[in-house]
Design an enzyme around this catalytic site. Structure first.
Site, short mmCIF file in Angstrom:
data_model
loop_
_atom_site.label_atom_id
_atom_site.label_comp_id
_atom_site.label_asym_id
_atom_site.label_seq_id
_atom_site.Cartn_x
_atom_site.Cartn_y
_atom_site.Cartn_z
N ASP A 91 15.14 -6.20 -34.32
CA ASP A 91 14.12 -5.40 -35.01
C ASP A 91 14.58 -5.05 -36.42
O ASP A 91 13.84 -5.25 -37.40
CB ASP A 91 13.84 -4.10 -34.24
CG ASP A 91 13.21 -4.33 -32.89
OD1 ASP A 91 11.99 -4.16 -32.77
OD2 ASP A 91 13.93 -4.68 -31.94
N GLU A 114 7.71 -0.67 -39.53
CA GLU A 114 7.93 0.23 -38.40
C GLU A 114 9.24 1.00 -38.47
O GLU A 114 9.30 2.18 -38.13
CB GLU A 114 7.88 -0.56 -37.09
CG GLU A 114 8.03 0.32 -35.86
CD GLU A 114 7.78 -0.43 -34.57
OE1 GLU A 114 7.70 0.23 -33.52
OE2 GLU A 114 7.68 -1.67 -34.61
N ASP A 173 5.29 -5.66 -38.74
CA ASP A 173 5.84 -5.26 -37.45
C ASP A 173 6.97 -6.24 -37.16
O ASP A 173 6.75 -7.41 -36.87
CB ASP A 173 4.78 -5.36 -36.34
CG ASP A 173 5.22 -4.61 -35.09
OD1 ASP A 173 6.44 -4.45 -34.88
OD2 ASP A 173 4.34 -4.19 -34.31
N ILE A 175 9.17 -6.65 -34.73
CA ILE A 175 8.98 -7.23 -33.40
C ILE A 175 7.95 -6.38 -32.67
O ILE A 175 8.22 -5.23 -32.31
CB ILE A 175 10.28 -7.28 -32.57
CG1 ILE A 175 11.31 -8.18 -33.26
CG2 ILE A 175 9.99 -7.80 -31.17
CD1 ILE A 175 12.61 -8.32 -32.46
N ASP A 176 6.78 -6.94 -32.46
CA ASP A 176 5.77 -6.27 -31.63
C ASP A 176 5.98 -6.74 -30.20
O ASP A 176 5.87 -7.92 -29.90
CB ASP A 176 4.37 -6.64 -32.09
CG ASP A 176 3.31 -5.92 -31.28
OD1 ASP A 176 3.23 -4.69 -31.39
OD2 ASP A 176 2.57 -6.60 -30.54
N THR A 178 8.86 -5.20 -28.26
CA THR A 178 10.31 -5.20 -28.06
C THR A 178 10.67 -5.10 -26.59
O THR A 178 11.67 -5.67 -26.14
CB THR A 178 10.96 -4.03 -28.85
OG1 THR A 178 10.64 -4.18 -30.23
CG2 THR A 178 12.47 -4.04 -28.69
N SER A 318 0.49 -5.33 -28.52
CA SER A 318 -0.92 -5.59 -28.76
C SER A 318 -1.18 -6.87 -29.53
O SER A 318 -2.21 -7.53 -29.34
CB SER A 318 -1.54 -4.41 -29.52
OG SER A 318 -0.90 -4.22 -30.77
N ASP A 354 0.65 -2.45 -35.83
CA ASP A 354 0.29 -3.00 -34.52
C ASP A 354 -1.03 -3.76 -34.54
O ASP A 354 -1.39 -4.41 -33.55
CB ASP A 354 0.18 -1.88 -33.48
CG ASP A 354 1.54 -1.46 -32.93
OD1 ASP A 354 2.54 -2.12 -33.25
OD2 ASP A 354 1.59 -0.46 -32.19
#
Length: 417
Positions: A91, A114, A173, A175-176, A178, A318, A354
């Site tokens: 991340d 983020e 983002d 890593i969406d 994680t 998402s 997101d």
């Protein structure tokens, strides 16, 4: 409009300072990807920005793959933030890499992302983050601990004050999903980068290193795959306003000997609600959605009866569901927003990163995204930091054909205020 003019006040202590001052346009030669975009440069106003975004997301995906391969040999690489969500060196590494590269090419465009470095500084993993970033960066000799931490903070919550005027900025983002990243091979995760220009999302790039087309085909047909025969080649999805949404196998991009093959994405053509394929977050039960009053959710096509709908499973955040709708793997994505007290009023809330890239990818593929009242998602509602969006009730992502009918069901089955 000059895209590269500053559109936010950046605090000096969080702005990454480059050791060498470089002219902007020659920097484009440093875009290293062998990838050609699927539409000509004269058709895309932000072609150069998208070209750079594709290159850096491609490298970020490779960073994730490298970290994931060694993740489970060292539990200390998985951390838990104060909100009990997991975070890894991937991340922080992805955010630092993308911040460094895009700031080098477009120094006047701020970043909304983020993470920030405060939590990382309290760990012993800063050196590990520096190592993974240096392995994928364009100028490795510039990758110092100080520069990496500043690059992370360039996208952090205290980096920019935008004010009420229209703004231009990147939304990232790193890593969406994680939680999916730290799970096994079946769990999906996405690296996502979008560009907002004066309130409009104009381009987006999503990379999903372990996307498997066969998996989703089998999900919707009910075929039970045995053994480990899936070829998880990954996928990168790109979108530019007015130019459509396109996808390509990520493995094709990582192996330059293979021919590049872009495929244009289109939402599915389903026009009958009971025949639609739905997806929802793993953390939200179907019974919590207004449509549960009209339909039961089943995950097996062989057991769909009258009054049932098909729920397609996908373990990720998402943005993976946005990819499913944009690529025609699902017809509808429903997400209930969390609630927060905003200006003394209880309101739906979601982080901008997101949803930004997912919205343009779905729109350019022919779909539609609104809140549960049918209003467009306003990315300027958070006038100060552009980090939050405030949908009424939640998000409705569809193939467009079903949108009005579902909004009617939501309105008749629940109060979303």
């Amino acid at each position: 409009m000059d895209l590269l003019r500053c559109s936010a006040v950046q605090f000096p202590e969080t702005h990454f300072r480059r050791p060498f001052r470089m002219a902007l346009r020659p920097c484009f030669a440093a875009v290293r990807s062998s990838l050609s975009l699927p539409f000509p440069v004269q058709e895309a106003k932000y072609y150069r920005e998208l070209e750079a975004a594709v290159d850096v997301v491609e490298r970020a995906c490779r960073l994730c793959v490298d970290v994931k391969s060694s993740l489970f040999s060292d539990d200390d690489r998985i951390l838990e933030k104060n909100d009990q969500t997991p975070v890894t060196i991937a991340d922080f590494g992805v955010q630092a890499l993308i911040s460094l590269e895009m700031n080098r090419l477009f120094p006047s465009i701020p970043l909304v992302a983020e993470e920030d470095s405060l939590f990382l500084r309290s760990t012993n993993l800063v050196g590990s983050v520096v190592d993974v970033v240096a392995n994928k960066a364009t100028f490795r000799d510039e990758i110092t601990e100080d520069n990496v931490l500043k690059a992370i903070d360039r996208g952090g919550k205290d980096a920019c004050i935008f004010g009420p005027n229209p703004a231009t900025y990147w939304v990232l983002d790193p890593i969406d999903g994680t939680r999916g990243f730290v799970k096994g091979v079946e769990a999906l995760y996405v690296v996502a980068l979008a560009l907002v220009v004066e309130g409009q999302i104009v381009l987006g790039v999503m990379g999903c290193p372990n996307w498997d087309e066969d998996y989703f085909v089998n999900c919707v047909t009910g075929v039970q795959e045995t053994g480990n025969n899936f070829s998880r080649s990954g996928m990168i999805m790109v979108s530019h306003v007015g130019c459509g949404t396109w996808k390509q196998k990520l493995s094709d991009m990582l192996t330059i000997e293979l021919p590049q093959s872009w495929t244009r994405c289109s939402v599915d053509g389903c026009q009958v609600l009971k025949e639609a394929r739905f997806c929802t977050p793993e953390s939200q039960n179907w019974e919590s959605f207004p449509l549960s009053s009209s339909f039961n959710a089943k995950t097996n096509t062989g057991k769909i009866g009258k009054g049932d709908i098909l729920l397609v499973p996908a373990c990720c955040g998402s943005l993976c569901k946005y990819m499913m709708v944009a690529s025609g793997r699902a017809s509808v994505f429903l997400l209930r927003a969390t609630t927060r007290k905003v200006m003394k009023k209880i309101s739906g809330y979601a982080p901008a990163w997101d949803h930004a890239v997912g919205i343009i990818c779905v729109h350019e593929a022919g779909g539609k995204v609104t809140d549960w009242e049918g209003s467009s998602i306003d990315f300027a509602a958070d006038q100060v930091a552009r980090r939050a969006i405030f949908p009424s009730g939640g998000f409705l992502v569809t193939n467009h054909s079903l949108h009005t009918e579902i909004l009617g069901l939501i309105s008749s089955n629940s109060s979303i205020n």
